[in-house]
Design an enzyme around this catalytic site. Structure first.
Site, PDB file in Angstrom:
ATOM      1  N   ASP A   7       0.871  -1.173   0.000  1.00  0.00           N
ATOM      2  CA  ASP A   7       0.000   0.000   0.000  1.00  0.00           C
ATOM      3  C   ASP A   7       0.911   1.227   0.000  1.00  0.00           C
ATOM      4  O   ASP A   7       1.412   1.633   1.044  1.00  0.00           O
ATOM      5  CB  ASP A   7      -0.901  -0.006   1.240  1.00  0.00           C
ATOM      6  N   GLU A  64      -1.316  -1.573  -4.529  1.00  0.00           N
ATOM      7  CA  GLU A  64      -2.547  -0.794  -4.664  1.00  0.00           C
ATOM      8  C   GLU A  64      -2.274   0.407  -5.557  1.00  0.00           C
ATOM      9  O   GLU A  64      -1.261   1.088  -5.413  1.00  0.00           O
ATOM     10  CB  GLU A  64      -3.059  -0.340  -3.302  1.00  0.00           C
ATOM     11  N   ASP A 137      -2.371   1.376   7.295  1.00  0.00           N
ATOM     12  CA  ASP A 137      -1.576   1.124   6.083  1.00  0.00           C
ATOM     13  C   ASP A 137      -1.210  -0.359   6.000  1.00  0.00           C
ATOM     14  O   ASP A 137      -1.109  -0.922   4.911  1.00  0.00           O
ATOM     15  CB  ASP A 137      -0.283   1.954   6.096  1.00  0.00           C
TER      16      ASP A 137
END
EC number: 3.1.21.10
Length: 154
Positions: A7, A64, A137
């Site tokens: 991420d 992501e 996160d």
């Protein structure tokens, strides 16, 4: 199969490594904290962090994709981080898959508009984890890895 989920972020970059067989298991998770002030050193810090967590036993990498943000400076900076991250993954692994936040949320919660807390709840439920995982996160990175595991049908 070992999957590294990432991420990307400009302050914290979450990461997670999951194993898919015999069942989904969390191997490692954490975040790379970006503390440098100048962009060139921030990017270097991100790459050094990726090099520390990556190992050759990882079979798949999933990242992501960039989310929509109202501030153009934020989008530009995140795009620079994402570009550096993508290049490094290509150099050390050879390829990666990308998932939008909508795809990740839908895969993990069934709702593409789920809140981060809902994603975190489902990540813990899917993996059978008790207690909190902070910061979010990290759960986002785990969710990216779970999403990829569903897409590649491991």
């Amino acid at each position: 199969m070992k999957i590294l989920g990432i991420d990307p972020g400009t302050i914290k970059c979450g990461y997670a490594i999951i194993e898919t067989k015999p069942k989904l298991t969390l191997i490692d998770a954490g975040f790379i904290k970006i503390t440098e002030k100048e962009l060139q050193y921030q990017l270097s810090q991100l790459i050094e962090g990726i090099d520390m967590i990556y190992d050759s036993s990882i079979d798949e990498v999933a990242i992501e994709d960039i989310f929509f943000a109202y501030n153009p400076k934020t989008v530009l900076k995140l795009a620079q981080f994402r570009g550096a991250l993508s290049l490094r993954i290509l150099q050390i692994h050879g390829n990666f898959s990308e998932y939008t936040p909508l795809q990740v949320k839908r895969a993990v919660t069934g709702n593409g508009k789920a809140k981060k807390e809902q994603v975190a709840f489902m990540v813990k439920r899917i993996l059978g984890i008790k207690g909190d995982i902070k910061p979010l996160d990290i759960t986002d990175a785990i969710a990216v890895a779970i999403t990829h595991s569903q897409r590649v049908k491991c």
